[in-house]
Design an enzyme around this catalytic site. Sequence first.
Site, PDB file in Angstrom:
ATOM      1  N   GLU A 252       0.078  -1.240   5.598  1.00  0.00           N
ATOM      2  CA  GLU A 252       1.138  -0.863   6.539  1.00  0.00           C
ATOM      3  C   GLU A 252       1.001   0.604   6.940  1.00  0.00           C
ATOM      4  OE1 GLU A 252       5.136   0.680   7.823  1.00  0.00           O
ATOM      5  OE2 GLU A 252       3.861   1.346   6.176  1.00  0.00           O
TER       6      GLU A 252
ATOM      7  N   ASP B 108       0.823  -1.213   0.000  1.00  0.00           N
ATOM      8  CA  ASP B 108       0.000   0.000   0.000  1.00  0.00           C
ATOM      9  C   ASP B 108       0.851   1.254   0.000  1.00  0.00           C
ATOM     10  OD1 ASP B 108       0.800  -0.644   2.720  1.00  0.00           O
ATOM     11  OD2 ASP B 108      -0.593   0.906   3.413  1.00  0.00           O
TER      12      ASP B 108
END
Length: 432
Positions: free
Chosen positions: A186, A92
Amino acid sequence: MAPYTSALAEELAPDVLDRFLRYVRIDTRSQRDRTSSPSTPGQLDLARLLVDELKAIGLADAELDENGYVMATLPATVDGDAPVIGLIAHVDTEPDTSGTGVEPIVHRAYDGAVIELPRDGTVLDPAAMPRLAEKAGHDVVTPSGDTLLGADDKAGVAEIMGAVAYLAAHPDVPRPTVRIGFTPDEEIGEGATLFDLDRFGAFCAYTLDGSTLGELQDETFTAAEAIITIEGVDVHPGFATGKLVNAARLAGRILAALPADLAPETTSGRDGFIHPYEVDASVARASIRVILRDFEDDRLEGHVALLRGIVEEVAASEPRARVDVMVRQQYRNMRAYVEQHPEVVEVAEAAIRAEGIEPLRTPIRGGTDGSRLSEMGLPTPNLFTGGHEYHSVREWASVQDMAAGAATIVRLAEAWAQRAGAVAVAKGGAVS
Ligand SMILES: [Zn+2]
Protein backbone atom coordinates in the site's frame (compact mmCIF):
# COMPACT_ATOMS: atom_id res chain seq x y z
CA MET A 1 -9.00 2.85 35.65
CA ALA A 2 -7.68 2.89 32.11
CA PRO A 3 -9.83 5.01 29.80
CA TYR A 4 -11.58 2.48 27.59
CA THR A 5 -14.46 3.58 25.38
CA SER A 6 -16.55 0.55 26.44
CA ALA A 7 -16.49 -2.73 28.33
CA LEU A 8 -16.24 -4.45 24.94
CA ALA A 9 -13.11 -2.46 24.08
CA GLU A 10 -11.60 -3.38 27.44
CA GLU A 11 -12.37 -7.04 26.78
CA LEU A 12 -10.78 -6.90 23.31
CA ALA A 13 -7.67 -4.95 24.35
CA PRO A 14 -5.37 -7.79 25.54
CA ASP A 15 -5.90 -9.83 22.37
CA VAL A 16 -5.50 -6.83 20.06
CA LEU A 17 -2.31 -5.76 21.84
CA ASP A 18 -0.92 -9.28 21.84
CA ARG A 19 -1.45 -9.59 18.08
CA PHE A 20 -0.12 -6.08 17.42
CA LEU A 21 3.13 -6.75 19.31
CA ARG A 22 3.58 -9.95 17.29
CA TYR A 23 2.97 -8.31 13.91
CA VAL A 24 5.18 -5.24 14.39
CA ARG A 25 8.24 -7.44 15.00
CA ILE A 26 8.03 -8.75 11.44
CA ASP A 27 9.90 -6.52 8.97
CA THR A 28 7.39 -5.81 6.19
CA ARG A 29 8.90 -2.66 4.71
CA SER A 30 7.86 -2.34 1.07
CA GLN A 31 10.18 -1.22 -1.72
CA ARG A 32 9.55 1.21 -4.58
CA ASP A 33 9.87 0.25 -8.26
CA ARG A 34 8.82 -3.27 -7.47
CA THR A 35 9.41 -6.17 -9.85
CA SER A 36 7.07 -8.57 -8.02
CA SER A 37 4.02 -8.47 -5.77
CA PRO A 38 4.63 -8.16 -2.91
CA SER A 39 7.79 -6.07 -3.33
CA THR A 40 9.54 -7.68 -0.34
CA PRO A 41 9.48 -11.21 1.16
CA GLY A 42 8.87 -10.00 4.73
CA GLN A 43 5.31 -9.12 3.77
CA LEU A 44 4.71 -12.79 2.95
CA ASP A 45 5.97 -13.80 6.42
CA LEU A 46 3.24 -11.68 8.01
CA ALA A 47 0.67 -12.77 5.42
CA ARG A 48 1.34 -16.45 6.18
CA LEU A 49 1.11 -15.82 9.92
CA LEU A 50 -2.25 -14.09 9.38
CA VAL A 51 -3.57 -17.02 7.34
CA ASP A 52 -2.58 -19.39 10.18
CA GLU A 53 -4.20 -17.17 12.78
CA LEU A 54 -7.39 -16.77 10.72
CA LYS A 55 -7.63 -20.56 10.42
CA ALA A 56 -7.06 -20.90 14.16
CA ILE A 57 -9.97 -18.49 14.68
CA GLY A 58 -12.09 -20.81 12.53
CA LEU A 59 -12.05 -19.06 9.13
CA ALA A 60 -11.36 -22.21 7.15
CA ASP A 61 -11.13 -20.54 3.72
CA ALA A 62 -8.30 -18.18 4.75
CA GLU A 63 -5.92 -18.05 1.85
CA LEU A 64 -2.82 -16.26 0.56
CA ASP A 65 -2.90 -15.65 -3.19
CA GLU A 66 0.04 -15.56 -5.60
CA ASN A 67 0.30 -11.76 -5.34
CA GLY A 68 0.52 -11.63 -1.55
CA TYR A 69 -3.13 -10.82 -0.75
CA VAL A 70 -4.79 -12.58 2.19
CA MET A 71 -8.55 -13.13 2.01
CA ALA A 72 -10.91 -14.93 4.36
CA THR A 73 -14.62 -15.15 5.14
CA LEU A 74 -16.45 -14.79 8.44
CA PRO A 75 -19.89 -16.28 7.72
CA ALA A 76 -23.07 -14.38 8.58
CA THR A 77 -25.14 -15.09 11.67
CA VAL A 78 -28.27 -13.44 10.24
CA ASP A 79 -30.41 -14.74 7.41
CA GLY A 80 -31.56 -12.85 4.39
CA ASP A 81 -30.10 -10.23 2.13
CA ALA A 82 -27.53 -8.63 4.37
CA PRO A 83 -24.81 -7.24 2.07
CA VAL A 84 -21.33 -8.69 2.33
CA ILE A 85 -19.03 -6.13 3.94
CA GLY A 86 -15.25 -6.05 3.70
CA LEU A 87 -12.52 -5.14 6.20
CA ILE A 88 -9.16 -4.18 4.73
CA ALA A 89 -5.73 -3.30 6.14
CA HIS A 90 -2.25 -3.31 4.65
CA VAL A 91 0.61 -5.49 5.88
CA ASP A 92 3.52 -3.40 4.57
CA THR A 93 5.27 -0.49 6.26
CA GLU A 94 6.69 2.50 4.42
CA PRO A 95 10.03 2.29 2.58
CA ASP A 96 11.89 5.27 4.08
CA THR A 97 12.09 4.40 7.79
CA SER A 98 13.76 1.26 9.13
CA GLY A 99 11.40 -1.56 10.00
CA THR A 100 14.15 -4.03 10.87
CA GLY A 101 14.31 -5.27 14.46
CA VAL A 102 11.29 -3.35 15.73
CA GLU A 103 11.20 -3.70 19.54
CA PRO A 104 7.91 -2.29 20.76
CA ILE A 105 7.67 -0.83 24.25
CA VAL A 106 4.36 -0.62 26.11
CA HIS A 107 4.28 2.41 28.43
CA ARG A 108 1.52 1.36 30.83
CA ALA A 109 -0.67 4.16 32.20
CA TYR A 110 1.38 6.84 30.40
CA ASP A 111 1.99 9.74 32.78
CA GLY A 112 1.78 12.51 30.17
CA ALA A 113 5.48 13.39 30.37
CA VAL A 114 8.19 13.39 27.70
CA ILE A 115 8.93 9.82 26.57
CA GLU A 116 12.63 9.15 26.05
CA LEU A 117 13.23 6.05 23.95
CA PRO A 118 16.32 3.95 24.64
CA ARG A 119 17.91 4.22 21.19
CA ASP A 120 19.23 7.08 19.06
CA GLY A 121 18.08 9.72 21.56
CA THR A 122 14.58 9.64 20.11
CA VAL A 123 12.13 11.67 22.19
CA LEU A 124 8.34 11.95 22.08
CA ASP A 125 7.48 15.38 23.45
CA PRO A 126 3.78 15.86 24.25
CA ALA A 127 4.33 19.65 24.00
CA ALA A 128 4.94 19.14 20.27
CA MET A 129 2.43 16.29 19.93
CA PRO A 130 -1.02 17.43 21.09
CA ARG A 131 -2.57 14.03 20.33
CA LEU A 132 -0.06 12.32 22.61
CA ALA A 133 -0.72 14.88 25.34
CA GLU A 134 -4.39 13.82 25.26
CA LYS A 135 -3.47 10.21 26.02
CA ALA A 136 -2.25 10.55 29.59
CA GLY A 137 -3.59 7.51 31.42
CA HIS A 138 -3.55 5.34 28.30
CA ASP A 139 -1.20 2.47 27.62
CA VAL A 140 1.01 3.87 24.85
CA VAL A 141 3.09 1.69 22.52
CA THR A 142 6.27 3.07 20.94
CA PRO A 143 9.24 1.61 19.08
CA SER A 144 12.68 1.68 20.72
CA GLY A 145 13.87 4.82 18.91
CA ASP A 146 15.71 3.55 15.82
CA THR A 147 12.80 2.11 13.80
CA LEU A 148 9.23 2.92 13.02
CA LEU A 149 6.57 1.17 15.09
CA GLY A 150 4.46 -0.07 12.20
CA ALA A 151 1.09 0.93 13.63
CA ASP A 152 0.55 2.04 10.02
CA ASP A 153 -1.02 -0.33 9.37
CA LYS A 154 -0.47 -3.22 11.79
CA ALA A 155 -2.79 -1.47 14.25
CA GLY A 156 -5.49 -1.88 11.58
CA VAL A 157 -4.49 -5.51 10.98
CA ALA A 158 -4.55 -6.31 14.72
CA GLU A 159 -7.93 -4.59 15.20
CA ILE A 160 -9.50 -6.55 12.35
CA MET A 161 -8.02 -9.80 13.69
CA GLY A 162 -9.15 -9.08 17.26
CA ALA A 163 -12.67 -8.14 16.15
CA VAL A 164 -12.98 -11.17 13.86
CA ALA A 165 -11.78 -13.50 16.63
CA TYR A 166 -14.39 -12.01 18.94
CA LEU A 167 -17.19 -12.27 16.38
CA ALA A 168 -16.23 -15.86 15.50
CA ALA A 169 -16.44 -16.78 19.18
CA HIS A 170 -19.77 -14.93 19.64
CA PRO A 171 -22.25 -16.21 17.03
CA ASP A 172 -24.99 -14.59 19.17
CA VAL A 173 -23.83 -11.18 17.89
CA PRO A 174 -25.76 -10.44 14.66
CA ARG A 175 -23.49 -9.93 11.67
CA PRO A 176 -23.57 -10.12 7.88
CA THR A 177 -20.99 -12.08 5.94
CA VAL A 178 -17.68 -10.31 6.53
CA ARG A 179 -14.80 -10.60 4.06
CA ILE A 180 -11.30 -9.89 5.33
CA GLY A 181 -8.59 -8.59 2.99
CA PHE A 182 -4.96 -7.89 3.88
CA THR A 183 -3.07 -6.11 1.10
CA PRO A 184 0.65 -5.75 0.31
CA ASP A 185 2.52 -2.68 -0.98
CA GLU A 186 0.00 0.00 0.00
CA GLU A 187 2.82 2.39 0.92
CA ILE A 188 4.18 2.33 -2.62
CA GLY A 189 0.72 2.95 -4.05
CA GLU A 190 0.11 -0.59 -5.28
CA GLY A 191 -2.24 -1.99 -2.64
CA ALA A 192 -5.27 -1.94 -4.91
CA THR A 193 -3.46 -2.90 -8.12
CA LEU A 194 -3.88 -6.67 -7.94
CA PHE A 195 -6.79 -6.71 -5.49
CA ASP A 196 -9.25 -9.25 -6.88
CA LEU A 197 -12.61 -7.49 -6.40
CA ASP A 198 -14.65 -10.37 -7.83
CA ARG A 199 -13.04 -12.86 -5.50
CA PHE A 200 -13.49 -10.47 -2.56
CA GLY A 201 -17.16 -10.21 -3.46
CA ALA A 202 -18.15 -7.46 -1.03
CA PHE A 203 -20.77 -4.72 -1.46
CA CYS A 204 -18.58 -2.20 0.34
CA ALA A 205 -15.50 -2.24 2.53
CA TYR A 206 -13.68 -0.25 5.19
CA THR A 207 -9.95 0.26 5.40
CA LEU A 208 -8.66 0.38 8.97
CA ASP A 209 -5.82 2.75 8.12
CA GLY A 210 -6.66 6.07 9.75
CA SER A 211 -5.27 7.65 12.89
CA THR A 212 -7.17 9.68 15.50
CA LEU A 213 -9.95 8.04 17.53
CA GLY A 214 -13.30 8.47 15.76
CA GLU A 215 -11.97 9.27 12.28
CA LEU A 216 -14.27 8.31 9.43
CA GLN A 217 -12.89 9.44 6.11
CA ASP A 218 -14.68 9.31 2.78
CA GLU A 219 -12.67 12.03 1.07
CA THR A 220 -9.16 11.76 -0.29
CA PHE A 221 -7.18 13.97 -2.61
CA THR A 222 -7.67 13.83 -6.34
CA ALA A 223 -4.15 13.32 -7.56
CA ALA A 224 -2.03 13.88 -10.66
CA GLU A 225 1.67 13.69 -11.36
CA ALA A 226 3.55 15.83 -13.87
CA ILE A 227 6.99 15.11 -15.27
CA ILE A 228 8.68 18.09 -16.93
CA THR A 229 11.68 17.36 -19.12
CA ILE A 230 13.99 20.02 -20.55
CA GLU A 231 16.69 19.42 -23.15
CA GLY A 232 19.31 22.14 -23.35
CA VAL A 233 22.33 22.58 -25.58
CA ASP A 234 25.59 21.53 -23.93
CA VAL A 235 28.72 23.34 -25.11
CA HIS A 236 32.13 23.65 -23.44
CA PRO A 237 31.77 26.76 -21.24
CA GLY A 238 34.91 28.26 -22.81
CA PHE A 239 33.25 28.32 -26.21
CA ALA A 240 29.66 28.75 -25.04
CA THR A 241 28.93 32.35 -25.95
CA GLY A 242 25.62 32.54 -27.74
CA LYS A 243 25.41 28.76 -28.05
CA LEU A 244 24.96 27.10 -24.67
CA VAL A 245 21.38 26.57 -23.42
CA ASN A 246 21.40 25.52 -19.77
CA ALA A 247 18.56 23.10 -18.93
CA ALA A 248 19.39 23.36 -15.21
CA ARG A 249 18.82 27.13 -15.23
CA LEU A 250 15.53 26.73 -17.07
CA ALA A 251 14.44 24.14 -14.48
CA GLY A 252 15.34 26.62 -11.76
CA ARG A 253 13.18 29.30 -13.36
CA ILE A 254 10.20 26.94 -13.48
CA LEU A 255 10.66 26.07 -9.80
CA ALA A 256 11.02 29.73 -8.84
CA ALA A 257 7.78 30.61 -10.65
CA LEU A 258 5.64 28.11 -8.71
CA PRO A 259 3.38 30.01 -6.28
CA ALA A 260 4.62 29.70 -2.69
CA ASP A 261 1.08 29.62 -1.32
CA LEU A 262 0.25 26.46 -3.30
CA ALA A 263 2.71 24.19 -1.50
CA PRO A 264 2.10 21.37 0.98
CA GLU A 265 4.13 23.31 3.57
CA THR A 266 1.84 26.35 3.28
CA THR A 267 -1.58 24.70 2.89
CA SER A 268 -3.89 22.59 5.08
CA GLY A 269 -7.44 21.35 5.42
CA ARG A 270 -9.21 21.40 2.07
CA ASP A 271 -6.55 23.32 0.11
CA GLY A 272 -4.64 21.67 -2.70
CA PHE A 273 -1.05 22.16 -3.82
CA ILE A 274 1.63 21.83 -6.48
CA HIS A 275 4.66 20.02 -5.07
CA PRO A 276 7.93 19.53 -6.97
CA TYR A 277 9.51 16.61 -5.10
CA GLU A 278 12.40 15.52 -7.28
CA VAL A 279 14.72 17.50 -9.55
CA ASP A 280 17.49 16.06 -11.64
CA ALA A 281 19.39 18.67 -13.60
CA SER A 282 22.46 19.16 -15.75
CA VAL A 283 23.25 21.53 -18.63
CA ALA A 284 22.09 19.08 -21.25
CA ARG A 285 19.03 17.77 -19.56
CA ALA A 286 16.76 18.41 -16.60
CA SER A 287 13.67 16.76 -15.24
CA ILE A 288 11.26 17.89 -12.53
CA ARG A 289 8.76 15.53 -10.97
CA VAL A 290 5.74 17.27 -9.50
CA ILE A 291 2.69 16.00 -7.68
CA LEU A 292 -0.54 18.02 -7.86
CA ARG A 293 -3.33 17.55 -5.33
CA ASP A 294 -6.78 18.91 -4.58
CA PHE A 295 -10.15 17.72 -3.31
CA GLU A 296 -12.03 19.10 -6.32
CA ASP A 297 -11.45 17.89 -9.87
CA ASP A 298 -11.83 21.36 -11.41
CA ARG A 299 -9.38 22.90 -8.95
CA LEU A 300 -6.87 20.16 -9.71
CA GLU A 301 -7.29 20.94 -13.40
CA GLY A 302 -6.60 24.57 -12.50
CA HIS A 303 -3.30 23.57 -10.83
CA VAL A 304 -2.34 21.54 -13.91
CA ALA A 305 -3.15 24.51 -16.18
CA LEU A 306 -1.13 26.83 -13.95
CA LEU A 307 1.88 24.52 -14.09
CA ARG A 308 1.60 24.15 -17.87
CA GLY A 309 1.39 27.94 -18.23
CA ILE A 310 4.59 28.44 -16.22
CA VAL A 311 6.42 25.79 -18.23
CA GLU A 312 5.20 27.23 -21.55
CA GLU A 313 6.32 30.72 -20.58
CA VAL A 314 9.82 29.54 -19.71
CA ALA A 315 9.93 27.39 -22.87
CA ALA A 316 8.84 30.36 -25.03
CA SER A 317 11.69 32.46 -23.62
CA GLU A 318 14.25 29.97 -24.96
CA PRO A 319 13.11 28.40 -28.27
CA ARG A 320 16.37 26.43 -28.62
CA ALA A 321 15.45 24.28 -25.59
CA ARG A 322 13.07 21.38 -25.94
CA VAL A 323 10.57 21.39 -23.10
CA ASP A 324 7.94 18.76 -22.53
CA VAL A 325 5.26 18.18 -19.85
CA MET A 326 3.63 14.83 -19.26
CA VAL A 327 0.68 14.71 -16.86
CA ARG A 328 -0.97 11.55 -15.61
CA GLN A 329 -3.95 11.06 -13.30
CA GLN A 330 -3.00 9.04 -10.20
CA TYR A 331 -6.22 8.58 -8.21
CA ARG A 332 -9.49 10.39 -7.64
CA ASN A 333 -11.23 11.67 -4.54
CA MET A 334 -13.23 8.66 -3.34
CA ARG A 335 -16.16 10.90 -2.39
CA ALA A 336 -17.56 10.77 -5.94
CA TYR A 337 -17.92 6.98 -5.63
CA VAL A 338 -18.76 6.59 -1.95
CA GLU A 339 -21.57 9.17 -1.99
CA GLN A 340 -23.47 6.99 -4.46
CA HIS A 341 -24.00 4.63 -1.49
CA PRO A 342 -24.69 6.94 1.47
CA GLU A 343 -25.51 3.98 3.73
CA VAL A 344 -21.85 2.94 3.70
CA VAL A 345 -20.90 6.06 5.67
CA GLU A 346 -24.17 6.22 7.66
CA VAL A 347 -23.71 2.72 9.06
CA ALA A 348 -20.08 3.47 9.97
CA GLU A 349 -21.15 6.64 11.78
CA ALA A 350 -23.76 4.67 13.70
CA ALA A 351 -21.13 2.06 14.64
CA ILE A 352 -18.69 4.70 15.91
CA ARG A 353 -21.46 6.32 17.98
CA ALA A 354 -22.48 2.91 19.31
CA GLU A 355 -18.94 2.64 20.68
CA GLY A 356 -19.49 5.94 22.50
CA ILE A 357 -17.27 7.99 20.18
CA GLU A 358 -18.17 11.13 18.24
CA PRO A 359 -17.34 10.55 14.55
CA LEU A 360 -14.57 12.80 13.25
CA ARG A 361 -15.12 13.59 9.58
CA THR A 362 -11.82 14.82 8.16
CA PRO A 363 -10.63 14.67 4.54
CA ILE A 364 -7.43 12.70 3.97
CA ARG A 365 -4.61 14.81 2.55
CA GLY A 366 -3.41 11.83 0.60
CA GLY A 367 -4.74 8.65 -0.91
CA THR A 368 -5.56 5.25 0.53
CA ASP A 369 -6.13 1.81 -0.92
CA GLY A 370 -9.77 2.87 -0.63
CA SER A 371 -9.32 5.72 -3.16
CA ARG A 372 -8.61 3.27 -5.94
CA LEU A 373 -10.85 0.48 -4.65
CA SER A 374 -13.76 2.95 -4.59
CA GLU A 375 -12.97 3.97 -8.16
CA MET A 376 -12.78 0.28 -9.14
CA GLY A 377 -16.32 -0.23 -7.80
CA LEU A 378 -15.90 -1.13 -4.11
CA PRO A 379 -16.92 1.89 -1.97
CA THR A 380 -14.24 1.91 0.74
CA PRO A 381 -14.08 4.71 3.33
CA ASN A 382 -11.36 4.72 5.97
CA LEU A 383 -11.61 4.27 9.75
CA PHE A 384 -9.31 5.28 12.63
CA THR A 385 -6.79 2.89 14.19
CA GLY A 386 -5.39 4.85 17.15
CA GLY A 387 -1.87 5.11 15.70
CA HIS A 388 -0.04 8.44 15.24
CA GLU A 389 3.13 10.07 13.84
CA TYR A 390 3.22 7.60 10.99
CA HIS A 391 6.36 7.16 8.89
CA SER A 392 8.74 8.15 11.67
CA VAL A 393 10.75 6.75 14.58
CA ARG A 394 8.33 8.63 16.88
CA GLU A 395 5.34 6.60 15.74
CA TRP A 396 3.09 5.58 18.63
CA ALA A 397 -0.29 4.02 19.29
CA SER A 398 -2.76 3.96 22.19
CA VAL A 399 -3.83 0.47 23.31
CA GLN A 400 -7.19 1.87 24.43
CA ASP A 401 -7.80 3.51 21.04
CA MET A 402 -6.75 0.36 19.17
CA ALA A 403 -9.22 -1.57 21.31
CA ALA A 404 -11.85 1.05 20.44
CA GLY A 405 -11.07 0.40 16.77
CA ALA A 406 -11.64 -3.33 17.21
CA ALA A 407 -14.85 -2.69 19.18
CA THR A 408 -16.05 -0.34 16.42
CA ILE A 409 -15.62 -3.17 13.91
CA VAL A 410 -17.85 -5.40 16.07
CA ARG A 411 -20.46 -2.58 16.21
CA LEU A 412 -20.11 -2.15 12.44
CA ALA A 413 -20.99 -5.80 11.84
CA GLU A 414 -23.97 -5.45 14.20
CA ALA A 415 -25.11 -2.22 12.54
CA TRP A 416 -25.00 -3.80 9.06
CA ALA A 417 -26.96 -6.82 10.28
CA GLN A 418 -29.62 -4.49 11.73
CA ARG A 419 -29.65 -2.41 8.57
CA ALA A 420 -29.81 -5.43 6.27
CA GLY A 421 -33.56 -5.54 5.85
CA ALA A 422 -33.80 -1.84 5.00
CA VAL A 423 -30.95 -2.03 2.48
CA ALA A 424 -32.46 -5.10 0.79
CA VAL A 425 -35.77 -3.29 0.41
CA ALA A 426 -34.15 -0.09 -0.86
CA LYS A 427 -32.22 -2.00 -3.50
CA GLY A 428 -35.03 -4.35 -4.46
CA GLY A 429 -33.16 -7.19 -2.80
CA ALA A 430 -30.46 -6.94 -5.44
CA VAL A 431 -27.51 -6.47 -3.13
CA SER A 432 -24.81 -9.07 -3.27
ZN1 LIG B 1 -1.33 3.06 6.00
